[in-house]
Design a protein around this motif. Structure first.
Motif, short mmCIF file in Angstrom:
data_model
loop_
_atom_site.label_atom_id
_atom_site.label_comp_id
_atom_site.label_asym_id
_atom_site.label_seq_id
_atom_site.Cartn_x
_atom_site.Cartn_y
_atom_site.Cartn_z
N ARG A 75 -50.44 11.76 -37.49
CA ARG A 75 -50.12 11.15 -36.19
C ARG A 75 -50.58 12.04 -35.03
O ARG A 75 -51.01 11.53 -33.99
CB ARG A 75 -48.63 10.85 -36.11
N ALA A 76 -50.51 13.34 -35.20
CA ALA A 76 -51.02 14.23 -34.16
C ALA A 76 -52.53 14.12 -34.05
O ALA A 76 -53.10 14.05 -32.95
CB ALA A 76 -50.61 15.67 -34.46
N LEU A 77 -53.20 14.06 -35.20
CA LEU A 77 -54.66 14.02 -35.22
C LEU A 77 -55.20 12.77 -34.53
O LEU A 77 -56.23 12.82 -33.85
CB LEU A 77 -55.16 14.09 -36.66
N CYS A 78 -54.52 11.64 -34.70
CA CYS A 78 -55.03 10.40 -34.09
C CYS A 78 -54.41 10.13 -32.72
O CYS A 78 -54.52 9.02 -32.19
CB CYS A 78 -54.84 9.21 -35.02
N GLY A 79 -53.75 11.13 -32.14
CA GLY A 79 -53.30 11.01 -30.76
C GLY A 79 -51.97 10.33 -30.54
O GLY A 79 -51.64 9.98 -29.41
N LEU A 80 -51.18 10.16 -31.59
CA LEU A 80 -49.89 9.48 -31.46
C LEU A 80 -48.73 10.43 -31.25
O LEU A 80 -47.63 10.00 -30.94
CB LEU A 80 -49.63 8.62 -32.71
N LEU A 81 -48.96 11.74 -31.41
CA LEU A 81 -47.93 12.74 -31.18
C LEU A 81 -48.51 13.89 -30.37
O LEU A 81 -49.65 14.30 -30.62
CB LEU A 81 -47.39 13.31 -32.50
N PRO A 82 -47.76 14.42 -29.41
CA PRO A 82 -48.22 15.63 -28.71
C PRO A 82 -48.15 16.83 -29.65
O PRO A 82 -47.34 16.86 -30.57
CB PRO A 82 -47.23 15.77 -27.55
N PHE A 83 -49.03 17.79 -29.44
CA PHE A 83 -49.07 18.95 -30.33
C PHE A 83 -49.56 20.17 -29.57
O PHE A 83 -50.19 20.07 -28.51
CB PHE A 83 -49.97 18.68 -31.54
N ASP A 84 -49.30 21.32 -30.14
CA ASP A 84 -49.88 22.57 -29.68
C ASP A 84 -50.92 23.01 -30.70
O ASP A 84 -50.90 22.57 -31.86
CB ASP A 84 -48.80 23.65 -29.54
#
Length: 253
Positions: free
Chosen positions: A45-54
């Motif tokens: 989900r982070a990789l496809c832009g659905l979750l913010p990440f550091d």
């Protein structure tokens, strides 16, 4: 094709993913495995832009946060565990939604879009269901429709979160063989998988996550050892490997 460096995903004070680094080469099928809560879905989900990440997440050398939504969707197709499937849509209408990133300003589908939908339906034996509403499908039929929508998207990267959920044994094999054939034709695949025998038979490389970070990484024969599965899953298993593949067999304690 995919590069993650020191990826971190947080939900409040909970660190779901921490200091995770991973690369996926072009045409490679990498599977994320690990116990529940290990962070597998959060990575996708982070990789496809659905979750913010550091940290850093790059696709083809470019930071995913610099892509627009349609641009990123032309590059990556994501099949979640629990997709939104409006019951009033027919199977054909739903699969056509996979073409949204490719449609012009007026959003009118063309010959290429209809061809992509027809091919996806055919590949997953869904042509007889094309005019049926999603609400009338069984769980396995619905899962195939979700996968067909992703295939119709014709993105070079496919992200799959438990793609065999709800599928019976024959449909599991059909779906995984199809994905594998597409990978050999140039598709890059990053997926999660609970079934370790299927993971051992289809993945080029396995990445075992534990508490949000990489615990073990390597070929299926390197990762799927009785010692690793005891240490990270708390499972008692026997590993059988022969000319047919690698099998993970639970044993009674």
């Amino acid at each position: 094709m995919i590069e993650l460096r020191d990826l971190a995903v947080r939900f409040g004070s909970t660190e779901a993913v921490r200091d995770l680094s991973l690369e996926v080469a072009n045409d490679e099928w990498v599977m994320l495995i690990g116990p529940n809560g290990a962070g597998k879905t959060s990575v996708l989900r982070a990789l496809c832009g659905l979750l913010p990440f550091d940290g850093a997440a790059r696709v083809d050398g470019r930071d995913v946060r610099t892509f627009g939504r349609r641009e990123l969707a032309r590059l990556m197709a994501f099949v979640p565990q629990n997709p939104t499937t409006p019951s009033e849509l027919t199977v054909a209408e739903y699969v056509l939604l996979g073409r949204t990133p490719h449609l012009g300003y007026l959003g009118v589908d063309g010959r290429r879009d209809r061809k992509a939908v027809a091919q996806a339906l055919e590949r997953l034996d869904l042509l007889p269901f094309a005019k049926r509403g999603l609400g009338s499908l069984s769980g396995g039929e619905l899962q195939r429709a979700v996968l067909a929508r992703a295939l119709a998207q014709e993105a070079p990267i496919l992200l799959l979160d438990e793609p065999t959920t709800s599928l019976d044994l024959g449909r599991q094999q059909q779906a995984l063989e199809l994905i594998d054939s597409l990978r050999r034709d140039g598709l890059t695949v990053l997926s999660t998988m609970h079934d370790l025998t299927l993971a051992g038979q289809y993945a080029d490389r396995l990445v075992l996550l534990d508490r949000g970070t990489v615990a073990v990484e390597g070929s299926p024969s390197e990762v799927l050892s009785a010692a690793n599965l005891a240490a990270y899953y708390g499972a008692s298993v026997r590993i059988v490997s022969d000319e047919a593949g690698l099998f993970v067999l639970p044993t009674r304690r």
